[in-house]
Design a protein around this motif. Structure first.
Motif, PDB file in Angstrom:
ATOM      1  N   SER A  62      -2.900  39.242  24.798  1.00 14.07           N
ATOM      2  CA  SER A  62      -2.359  40.447  24.165  1.00 14.07           C
ATOM      3  C   SER A  62      -0.908  40.584  24.597  1.00 14.07           C
ATOM      4  O   SER A  62      -0.626  40.596  25.796  1.00 14.07           O
ATOM      5  CB  SER A  62      -3.137  41.691  24.594  1.00 14.07           C
ATOM      6  OG  SER A  62      -4.513  41.552  24.354  1.00 14.07           O
ATOM      7  N   GLY A  63      -0.007  40.660  23.660  1.00 11.96           N
ATOM      8  CA  GLY A  63       1.381  40.875  24.031  1.00 11.96           C
ATOM      9  C   GLY A  63       2.272  39.719  23.623  1.00 11.96           C
ATOM     10  O   GLY A  63       1.866  38.794  22.930  1.00 11.96           O
ATOM     11  N   PRO A  64       3.519  39.738  24.066  1.00  9.16           N
ATOM     12  CA  PRO A  64       4.523  38.782  23.597  1.00  9.16           C
ATOM     13  C   PRO A  64       4.350  37.412  24.234  1.00  9.16           C
ATOM     14  O   PRO A  64       3.678  37.246  25.245  1.00  9.16           O
ATOM     15  CB  PRO A  64       5.829  39.433  24.070  1.00  9.16           C
ATOM     16  CG  PRO A  64       5.445  40.188  25.303  1.00  9.16           C
ATOM     17  CD  PRO A  64       4.066  40.715  25.031  1.00  9.16           C
ATOM     18  N   GLU A  65       4.984  36.401  23.626  1.00  8.64           N
ATOM     19  CA  GLU A  65       5.058  35.079  24.231  1.00  8.64           C
ATOM     20  C   GLU A  65       6.019  35.139  25.414  1.00  8.64           C
ATOM     21  O   GLU A  65       7.094  35.736  25.323  1.00  8.64           O
ATOM     22  CB  GLU A  65       5.544  34.059  23.208  1.00  8.64           C
ATOM     23  CG  GLU A  65       4.590  33.866  22.037  1.00  8.64           C
ATOM     24  CD  GLU A  65       5.121  32.872  21.025  1.00  8.64           C
ATOM     25  OE1 GLU A  65       6.357  32.640  21.031  1.00  8.64           O
ATOM     26  OE2 GLU A  65       4.334  32.338  20.248  1.00  8.64           O
ATOM     27  N   ALA A  96       4.752  53.058  16.648  1.00 11.72           N
ATOM     28  CA  ALA A  96       4.333  52.200  15.536  1.00 11.72           C
ATOM     29  C   ALA A  96       4.754  50.751  15.786  1.00 11.72           C
ATOM     30  O   ALA A  96       4.001  49.813  15.489  1.00 11.72           O
ATOM     31  CB  ALA A  96       4.927  52.716  14.231  1.00 11.72           C
ATOM     32  N   ARG A  97       5.963  50.573  16.355  1.00 12.50           N
ATOM     33  CA  ARG A  97       6.424  49.210  16.654  1.00 12.50           C
ATOM     34  C   ARG A  97       5.573  48.569  17.736  1.00 12.50           C
ATOM     35  O   ARG A  97       5.264  47.366  17.679  1.00 12.50           O
ATOM     36  CB  ARG A  97       7.898  49.243  17.083  1.00 12.50           C
ATOM     37  CG  ARG A  97       8.870  49.594  15.969  1.00 12.50           C
ATOM     38  CD  ARG A  97      10.296  49.274  16.362  1.00 12.50           C
ATOM     39  NE  ARG A  97      10.756  50.046  17.520  1.00 12.50           N
ATOM     40  CZ  ARG A  97      11.341  51.238  17.443  1.00 12.50           C
ATOM     41  NH1 ARG A  97      11.544  51.803  16.243  1.00 12.50           N
ATOM     42  NH2 ARG A  97      11.760  51.864  18.536  1.00 12.50           N
ATOM     43  N   LEU A 142       1.462  44.615  19.385  1.00 11.86           N
ATOM     44  CA  LEU A 142       0.187  44.284  20.016  1.00 11.86           C
ATOM     45  C   LEU A 142      -0.875  43.867  19.011  1.00 11.86           C
ATOM     46  O   LEU A 142      -1.885  43.268  19.387  1.00 11.86           O
ATOM     47  CB  LEU A 142      -0.331  45.485  20.819  1.00 11.86           C
ATOM     48  CG  LEU A 142       0.427  45.849  22.095  1.00 11.86           C
ATOM     49  CD1 LEU A 142      -0.104  47.149  22.680  1.00 11.86           C
ATOM     50  CD2 LEU A 142       0.326  44.726  23.118  1.00 11.86           C
ATOM     51  N   GLY A 143      -0.658  44.212  17.752  1.00  9.70           N
ATOM     52  CA  GLY A 143      -1.662  43.905  16.735  1.00  9.70           C
ATOM     53  C   GLY A 143      -2.862  44.812  16.804  1.00  9.70           C
ATOM     54  O   GLY A 143      -3.986  44.406  16.474  1.00  9.70           O
ATOM     55  N   LEU A 144      -2.657  46.083  17.197  1.00 14.91           N
ATOM     56  CA  LEU A 144      -3.773  47.016  17.318  1.00 14.91           C
ATOM     57  C   LEU A 144      -4.310  47.373  15.937  1.00 14.91           C
ATOM     58  O   LEU A 144      -3.542  47.590  14.994  1.00 14.91           O
ATOM     59  CB  LEU A 144      -3.326  48.282  18.049  1.00 14.91           C
ATOM     60  CG  LEU A 144      -2.865  48.100  19.502  1.00 14.91           C
ATOM     61  CD1 LEU A 144      -2.410  49.439  20.083  1.00 14.91           C
ATOM     62  CD2 LEU A 144      -3.982  47.515  20.351  1.00 14.91           C
ATOM     63  N   PRO A 145      -5.625  47.461  15.811  1.00 13.36           N
ATOM     64  CA  PRO A 145      -6.210  47.781  14.498  1.00 13.36           C
ATOM     65  C   PRO A 145      -5.945  49.224  14.107  1.00 13.36           C
ATOM     66  O   PRO A 145      -5.947  50.129  14.953  1.00 13.36           O
ATOM     67  CB  PRO A 145      -7.703  47.530  14.723  1.00 13.36           C
ATOM     68  CG  PRO A 145      -7.912  47.678  16.193  1.00 13.36           C
ATOM     69  CD  PRO A 145      -6.647  47.218  16.847  1.00 13.36           C
TER      70      PRO A 145
END
Length: 943
Positions: free
Chosen positions: A474-477, A743-744, A749-752
């Motif tokens: 979860s999170g950035p590279e 929102a960003r 995170l790709g939260l649903p």
């Protein structure tokens, strides 16, 4: 063994000695009386078992020489165990900076046991037919050998004591100074290269079977110091190697009881092949002409006496049915075979991930077992069994046959590096074993995990690793941080790591390691170096190079940089730069981030520089980055006009004229801190005594509220100004664009959509540690039960404390999200609908949001009464329920609206007590105060 004086004294007396400079007069008198009484009772023999510096301290304590003892203890804090040595024939101790300290000869005299020797192997390689060992060897506190005799290397026969002298070349090896973990001496010139020529190896073989240990000798005060060379825990310097000579001799170049050795073997019989065909395991052995041939092969399940044993006679093979390697041609060997029913061997094979090893031995006519040693051309293999398992025909590092049934494993057979600096790892993963699997890269100590893309086709896999941009669960590279990273395959629906399948290397290819390569080009920096190497014979790992250069790494070079380079840089003009430090360089977050963003928003013409530790956090694109402890770090700290930190810098740091240093700190205290811990087992009087000096270096210390101002002023002995501005980091709760920012974060995170977000952010427990002494995850939430109850309409963001190491079960399965490495928890506050915490200062920050909080305080009494202590009665003032069980917690999350209504008044009172000021202007106030009176103040015309 006689007890030392330290063994005979109480823990209280030893603590008084440790913190003698901070002790009271009464404690000093009690220590003197105790030490004197023990010396009078037992004699000075109780001093001989102590380390040299410790011997001096106890002697001074017994003599009541308090002023001298204060200086010695302070010196040992700087250089633990460090001293100088004088006298070639009769060595004596001299403590750093205390040459004039009067001590009797019986206290300063150094025996051989006082001068510990280290001899460490760091590399093993073959140059043609010559064996080359590399490493370092030194005597502690003797950075340079003395006398006319140089260093030497010998092989010593374990049985006869016979010595064979070897060629030793002295080399530079800065690993020696780093590994010594001390700051007083430089051991760089203690490296060695020892060559065992092909002639010497043949000579060893000619002497017959035996074992020879490598010893290094160093001349020094009092004579010659010698020690066996020790192995590493990984790589070529940590594994045995088998070398076959033309006459049939086997040389096992490796280790016995952690010491470097060469074992000469002249096996009359070797295993040439072991294969499976038509439901049978067929083992072919070859015997030299005239050798006594074993009568049978024994295969024993496990290695415990009494386990199931399978036995097959060795029967001769005709010359025309020799091994595949012989091609039916005549040679010096007679061949025999043993046959086992595969069904019988695997009848009791377990299912799942458990491996079932077999011990293989050759039985002689005398009934004695002999090792099943492998011929040079032996090839390993693996053979499919039912239920996703396989029979592994393997070898160990000493060249012995190993059999095991196990789950089908991914085995690497190719490693390449692309032009862009990516590592490609390819191998076999046959059958259906690879179906619905993902690849996990896991740190060996942090337990941090990355999920890597994998290509699966025709029983093979390909993993592409960009070590500078590895994807998280979860999170950035983010770049791989220093340490060893191991590869595993895991079922896509697995709940945790318990059924992970390790990725191993094909045994025939272990000689290809180590594999070094340069990673991708980094923005603003040179490519980092990486190494692929192995542990436990065939377990491969990827290890980034350390972030610091050879002239920066280790305690000794850090001392030189602080005492010399940093001081030189302080003489140069200040730069119009702001240097930021958040949580020791492990994050780009918190109030320093808020100050940075405010300065950028205002357009203040300054250079922005962030301190980064071990390449961990993401950094703003407009900022420069310096590594913690690097030369660039010391230069920036010495010359930046503004420094903004939220943790300590170090008691060696002193603010220079014209420099502004702002301490924003990082929490409102619920747990007791600093001097308020005095008298408790957790207190550190030396640290507490250093606080006044440390806080004098800050122009002002930011406080979030009146409550914190009072406690921090007292607990941290702050003599200067506390600026009660509120924490800049909490302005996020009042920002006009907080919804857009949230929102960003959700998108990143790709939260649903449509699911409630629960953030769990517990603190760490000082009494919960791994064997490595790192703090472990004390997980008391039943995450599986929580998912079953809440997974349909909730997600759980799990934020471990930065000190805690451990993987989070269920992460990546859609309910649990491990957001530990997300750069700033403030972003997570914005997307969270509910906070779960315990005694963490997160509760004071999140209270600004007006969103509900739940407190999972399963260990409240222990934490409050034994571990840390709290500043107020949390049971009466907490702005939410205190919950003891996972079931209670899950129920409270489900009924959070009712909980919120129940605690509405307490929440409001809590905000009045701890969240004022709370107007979103804290950052502006801090920046105005920092720039005031300087060239960048509002309205200034000086720059």
């Amino acid at each position: 063994m006689a007890q030392s004086l330290a063994d005979l004294t109480s823990a209280g007396a030893r603590r008084t000695l440790r913190f003698f400079p901070e002790s009271s007069q009464a404690e000093r008198e009690e220590l003197r009386a105790t030490a004197r009484e023990l010396l009078d009772t037992h004699g000075e023999k109780v001093l001989t078992g102590l380390r040299p510096a410790e011997r001096v301290m106890w002697y001074l304590a017994s003599e009541g020489r308090a002023e001298d003892l204060v200086e010695v203890v302070r010196g040992q804090r700087r250089d633990p165990g460090g001293f100088h040595v004088t006298g070639a024939r009769r060595p004596r101790l001299v403590l750093p900076g205390l040459r004039s300290l009067a001590l009797p000869d019986r206290i300063t005299a150094l025996e051989r046991r006082d001068l510990k020797m280290t001899a460490q192997l760091t590399s093993v390689e073959w140059r043609g037919d010559d064996l080359v060992w590399g490493g370092y060897a030194f005597v502690a506190n003797l950075p340079r050998p003395s006398g006319r005799v140089g260093r030497f290397a010998v092989l010593k026969n374990a049985k006869t004591g016979r010595l064979i002298k070897l060629r030793l070349r002295r080399t530079d090896n800065e690993q020696a100074t780093v590994a010594s973990k001390q700051a007083l001496h430089c051991y760089d010139r203690t490296g060695f290269e020892v060559v065992v020529s092909a002639r010497r190896l043949r000579e060893l073989a000619g002497r017959g079977a035996g074992q020879w240990f490598l010893h290094i000798g160093i001349p020094g005060p009092g004579g010659i110091h010698t020690a066996r060379v020790r192995q590493r825990d990984a790589g070529t310097a940590g594994h045995n190697q088998v070398r076959h000579l033309a006459d049939g001799t086997r040389l096992v170049v490796g280790f016995t009881k952690n010491a470097v050795s060469i074992t000469v073997q002249q096996p009359p019989v070797e295993v040439e092949s072991c294969t499976v065909a038509d439901g049978e395991l067929v083992l072919v052995a070859r015997a030299r002409s005239g050798a006594e041939v074993p009568t049978a092969v024994s295969v024993v399940e496990g290695d415990v006496e009494g386990d199931t044993e399978f036995e097959s006679p060795l029967t001769p093979l005709s010359s025309s049915s020799g091994s595949s390697g012989s091609s039916g041609s005549a040679d010096a060997f007679r061949r025999y075979r043993a046959v086992f029913s595969l069904d019988r061997l695997t009848a009791n094979d377990p299912s799942g991930i458990k491996s079932r090893p077999f011990k293989v031995a050759l039985k002689g006519a005398d009934g004695q077992d002999r090792e099943a040693l492998l011929a040079e051309d032996f090839t390993t293999g693996r053979y499919a069994l039912a239920r996703g398992r396989e029979l592994s025909v393997h070898r160990d590092e000493r060249g012995r046959l190993m059999l095991a049934t196990r789950p089908v494993r991914p085995v690497v057979d190719a490693m390449t590096v692309t032009a862009a600096g990516e590592l490609l790892i390819e191998g076999t993963y046959p059958g259906e074993a690879a179906a619905k699997k993902k690849v996990v890269l896991r740190h060996g100590t942090r337990m941090e995990e990355k999920e890597l893309p994998v290509e699966l086709a025709d029983g093979r896999f390909t993993v592409r690793i960009d070590p500078e941009a590895a994807p998280q669960v979860s999170g950035p590279e983010l770049p791989l941080c220093p340490g060893r990273w191991y590869l595993f395959f895991r079922a896509v629906d697995a709940w945790d790591k318990s059924r992970d399948v390790p990725v191993t290397l094909r045994p025939e290819q272990v000689g290809e390691l180590p594999l070094g390569f340069s990673g991708p080009q980094r923005v603003g920096g040179q490519p980092r170096a990486f190494t692929v190497d192995r542990r436990e014979f065939d377990r491969i790992f990827i290890e980034p190079e350390r972030m610091l250069g050879p002239d920066e790494h280790g305690a000794y070079r850090q001392r030189i940089l602080r005492e010399e380079y940093f001081q030189q840089q302080r003489e140069l003009p200040l730069r119009d730069a702001v240097l930021y430090l958040s949580l020791g360089g492990k994050q780009c977050s918190d109030s320093p981030r808020s100050v940075h963003e405010e300065l950028v928003r205002r357009g203040v013409e300054v250079e922005h520089i962030w301190i980064q530790d071990a390449g961990l956090p993401e950094m703003p694109p407009e900022a420069g980055v310096v590594g913690w402890g690097s030369r660039a770090f010391y230069e920036a700290l010495a010359r930046s006009r503004y420094v903004v930190v939220n943790t300590a810098i170090g008691d060696w740091f002193v603010t220079r004229p014209g420099q502004k240093v702002v301490q924003t700190w990082h929490g409102t205290p619920l747990k007791k801190i600093g001097a308020d811990l005095l008298g408790s087992p957790k207190s550190n009087p030396a640290y507490i005594a250093s606080l006044p000096h440390s806080y004098r270096q800050f122009d002002f210390v930011v406080s979030p509220n009146a409550y914190t101002t009072e406690i921090m002023s007292r607990a941290y002995c702050i003599e200067g100004d506390m600026f009660e501005s509120g924490y800049p980091r909490n302005d996020v709760f009042y920002a006009p664009d907080r919804e857009e920012r949230a929102a960003r974060v959700r998108e990143r995170l790709g939260l649903p959509e449509g699911k409630k977000v629960v953030l769990y952010a517990p603190t760490w427990r000082e009494d919960q540690r791994h064997a490595s002494k790192l703090y472990k995850l004390d997980l008391r939430i039943d995450l599986a039960a929580a998912q079953a109850e809440l997974g349909g309409d909730h997600v759980l963001l799990f934020r471990k404390h930065p000190k805690v190491h451990g993987s989070v079960p269920g992460a990546g399965r859609g309910f649990v999200w491990d957001v530990t490495r997300y750069p700033d928890i403030a972003d997570l506050y914005l997307v969270a609908d509910v906070l779960i915490t315990d005694y963490s200062s997160a509760l004071f920050d999140f209270a600004h949001s007006d969103k509900p909080m739940l407190f999972f305080t399963y260990d409240l009494e222990h934490y409050r009464d034994t571990l840390r202590g709290l500043y107020f009665d949390f049971t009466t003032r907490a702005p939410g329920p205190l919950l003891e069980t996972s079931e209670q917690l899950v129920k409270a999350v489900r009924d959070v609206d009712a909980v919120e209504a129940e605690y509405k008044e307490k929440y409001a009172q809590f905000k009045r007590d701890f969240c004022e000021p709370g107007d979103g202007l804290a950052t502006a106030r801090v920046v105005d105060r920092m720039l005031a009176g300087g060239p960048h103040a509002a309205g200034s015309t000086d720059g």
